[in-house]
Design an enzyme around this catalytic site. Structure first.
Site, PDB file in Angstrom:
ATOM      1  N   SER A  78     -19.089   8.586 -66.165  1.00 13.28           N
ATOM      2  CA  SER A  78     -19.545   9.444 -67.249  1.00 13.28           C
ATOM      3  C   SER A  78     -18.418   9.686 -68.250  1.00 13.28           C
ATOM      4  O   SER A  78     -17.312  10.082 -67.868  1.00 13.28           O
ATOM      5  CB  SER A  78     -20.013  10.774 -66.614  1.00 13.28           C
ATOM      6  OG  SER A  78     -20.367  11.710 -67.592  1.00 13.28           O
ATOM      7  N   LYS A  87     -34.286  16.450 -83.242  1.00 12.25           N
ATOM      8  CA  LYS A  87     -33.228  16.455 -84.260  1.00 12.25           C
ATOM      9  C   LYS A  87     -33.707  15.674 -85.492  1.00 12.25           C
ATOM     10  O   LYS A  87     -34.533  16.184 -86.221  1.00 12.25           O
ATOM     11  CB  LYS A  87     -31.920  15.984 -83.621  1.00 12.25           C
ATOM     12  CG  LYS A  87     -31.433  17.092 -82.644  1.00 12.25           C
ATOM     13  CD  LYS A  87     -30.257  16.755 -81.782  1.00 12.25           C
ATOM     14  CE  LYS A  87     -29.971  17.945 -80.838  1.00 12.25           C
ATOM     15  NZ  LYS A  87     -29.027  17.657 -79.776  1.00 12.25           N
TER      16      LYS A  87
HETATM   17  C1  LIG Z   1     -29.140  18.195 -78.311  1.00 15.91           C
HETATM   18  C2  LIG Z   1     -28.708  17.159 -77.330  1.00 15.91           C
HETATM   19  C3  LIG Z   1     -29.510  16.811 -76.243  1.00 15.91           C
HETATM   20  C4  LIG Z   1     -30.738  17.578 -75.902  1.00 15.91           C
HETATM   21  O1  LIG Z   1     -31.795  17.291 -76.756  1.00 15.91           O
HETATM   22  P1  LIG Z   1     -32.911  18.407 -76.997  1.00 15.91           P
HETATM   23  O2  LIG Z   1     -34.082  17.651 -77.450  1.00 15.91           O
HETATM   24  O3  LIG Z   1     -32.340  19.362 -78.004  1.00 15.91           O
HETATM   25  O4  LIG Z   1     -33.137  19.091 -75.676  1.00 15.91           O
HETATM   26  C5  LIG Z   1     -29.143  15.744 -75.459  1.00 15.91           C
HETATM   27  N1  LIG Z   1     -28.008  15.045 -75.697  1.00 15.91           N
HETATM   28  C6  LIG Z   1     -27.192  15.384 -76.719  1.00 15.91           C
HETATM   29  C7  LIG Z   1     -25.958  14.580 -76.936  1.00 15.91           C
HETATM   30  C8  LIG Z   1     -27.499  16.450 -77.559  1.00 15.91           C
HETATM   31  O5  LIG Z   1     -26.674  16.806 -78.536  1.00 15.91           O
END
Ligand SMILES: *Cc1c(COP(=O)(O)O)cnc(C)c1O
Length: 409
Positions: free
Chosen positions: A142, A253
């Site tokens: 990781s 996002k």
């Molecule tokens: C925000 C985030 C997630 C989680 O995604 P969500 O849809 O907001 O739960 C996973 N990995 C990374 C790198 C993130 O920044």
């Protein structure tokens, strides 16, 4: 006697003592006017009129959360099938929208199949913990800056974890070489790291994975919709998506809605679907959300226009900050971090911008970033105009002078 109440209070006091206590910014977004929003003054909502502010730290990177195609698709779905899915995916909760979106996501990444989860967090947590149950004696390698949801997934499984220094290929190879050839190995990493804005050397990591017969798991959460000809992420841009075993992404996002997913070969997806607790035992995403995400993914597949504007806006902001002598940190992506280097100052800058200039940018402090690198993290979108940027630069210039902060060398 156990004082339960005191235990909870003490837990919060500890967070406060470390300067990590968080206060929500109570916002109401205004459709059609993003990145403008109404701010309800923290907890005093009944005493104060809301005021208009400009949001500079949203992960709705392209403004798809208000895109007419997305809003329209959600309105249609709501009228057609109602609000909720009505069950888990296995018990009455799979709608035609879910099937269509999974096909669209598989196609986006050039994979045979995809699987939806209720968030990106859940998709990482559920998939990584399930992988280590399916692969006995598995070692998960990781990246040290991997997201909390990956770390939780790895912790929840039965595998052994090895952490490699961030984006350090030599260290990764060193760890791979130490392991017996017949031991299952999973390399878990991200494409765009969201706090520094740097990007993983995906092709080189795939080379190592091939050499040491490792399985690859890539979180493209901060790249989906934003990179590649159709928004398939950095792995599409770099032409390496076919070399990644599992690509994970979010619909919350750049896609602008909510939900998460993985895309992979059909037999892999079938296994995760059959074993992952975080997939099986939870109500399916609302078809309304799924319809919105589908419209967003399809819109972003068809045209590069928003992606090009997005990159142009990010480059423009970086240049304006540098020209003003503000300590903008190096970033090869759309993320624009500006270093403050002190947690108290960082919070004060953020408060000052909101109170004096109606500009909202959240302070990013430890443990999200290392101590001494506290920063403001700007996320310009295609909807941040030259005027918005001009106001921001003036405001930053003011606060940097008012608080006597260090400028760039
Ligand atoms: C925000 C985030 C997630 C989680 O995604 P969500 O849809 O907001 O739960 C996973 N990995 C990374 C790198 C993130 O920044």
């Amino acid at each position: 006697m156990v004082d339960y109440h005191e235990a909870f209070r003490a837990a919060v006091d500890a967070v406060r003592a470390e300067g990590r206590y968080r206060v929500f910014a109570d916002l109401e977004r205004m459709r059609g006017q993003f990145p403008r929003a109404l701010y309800y003054g923290g907890h005093n909502e009944h005493e104060r009129e809301p005021r208009e502010i400009t949001v500079w730290c949203s992960n709705d990177y392209l403004g798809m959360g208000q895109h007419p195609a997305v809003v329209g698709a959600m309105e249609n779905a709501l009228q057609k099938v109602g609000a909720g899915a009505g069950g888990t995916r296995n018990i009455a909760g799979t709608t035609h929208y879910h099937m269509k979106l999974e096909r669209a996501l598989a196609d986006l990444h050039g994979k045979e199949a995809a699987l939806l989860f209720t968030s990106g967090y859940v998709s990482n947590e559920a998939t990584l913990s399930t992988i280590s149950r399916i692969l006995p004696d598995c070692v998960i390698l990781s990246d040290e800056l991997n997201h909390a949801s990956m770390i939780e997934g790895i912790r929840g499984g039965r595998s052994i974890k090895r952490i490699w220094r961030h984006n350090d290929l030599e260290h990764l190879e060193e760890l791979l070489a130490e392991l017996p050839a017949d031991r299952p190995k999973v390399i878990a990493f991200e494409s765009v790291y969201s706090m520094d804005g740097d990007i993983a050397p995906i092709a080189e990591i795939c080379d190592l994975a091939e050499r040491y017969n490792a399985f690859t798991y890539l979180d493209e959460v901060h790249a989906v919709g934003l990179y590649g000809k159709r928004g398939g992420g950095v792995s599409e841009r770099d032409g390496v998506a076919h070399r990644i075993d599992i690509i994970e992404g979010t619909l919350g996002k750049a896609i602008g809605v909510m939900g998460g997913y993985i895309a992979a070969k059909a037999d892999i997806i079938d296994a995760i679907r059959s074993y992952a607790s975080g997939f099986i035992f939870t109500t399916a995403l609302s078809p309304v959300l799924v319809a919105g995400a589908l419209a967003s993914v399809e819109t972003l597949k068809e045209s590069n226009h928003l992606r090009e504007q997005h990159q142009e806006r990010a480059a423009r902001l970086k240049k304006l900050l540098a020209d003003e002598g503000l300590p903008v940190m190096e970033s090869v992506s759309h993320i624009v971090p500006v270093k403050v280097g002190d947690p108290v100052h960082c919070k004060r800058v953020s408060d000052y911008l909101l109170e004096q200039h109606n500009i909202y940018v959240q302070p990013i402090n430890y443990p999200t970033v290392p101590k001494g690198t506290e920063r403001l993290r700007f996320t310009p979108t295609p909807l941040h105009t030259d005027d918005h940027m001009g106001d921001l630069i003036k405001a930053l210039d003011d606060v940097w002078t008012a608080l006597k902060l260090k400028r760039a060398a």
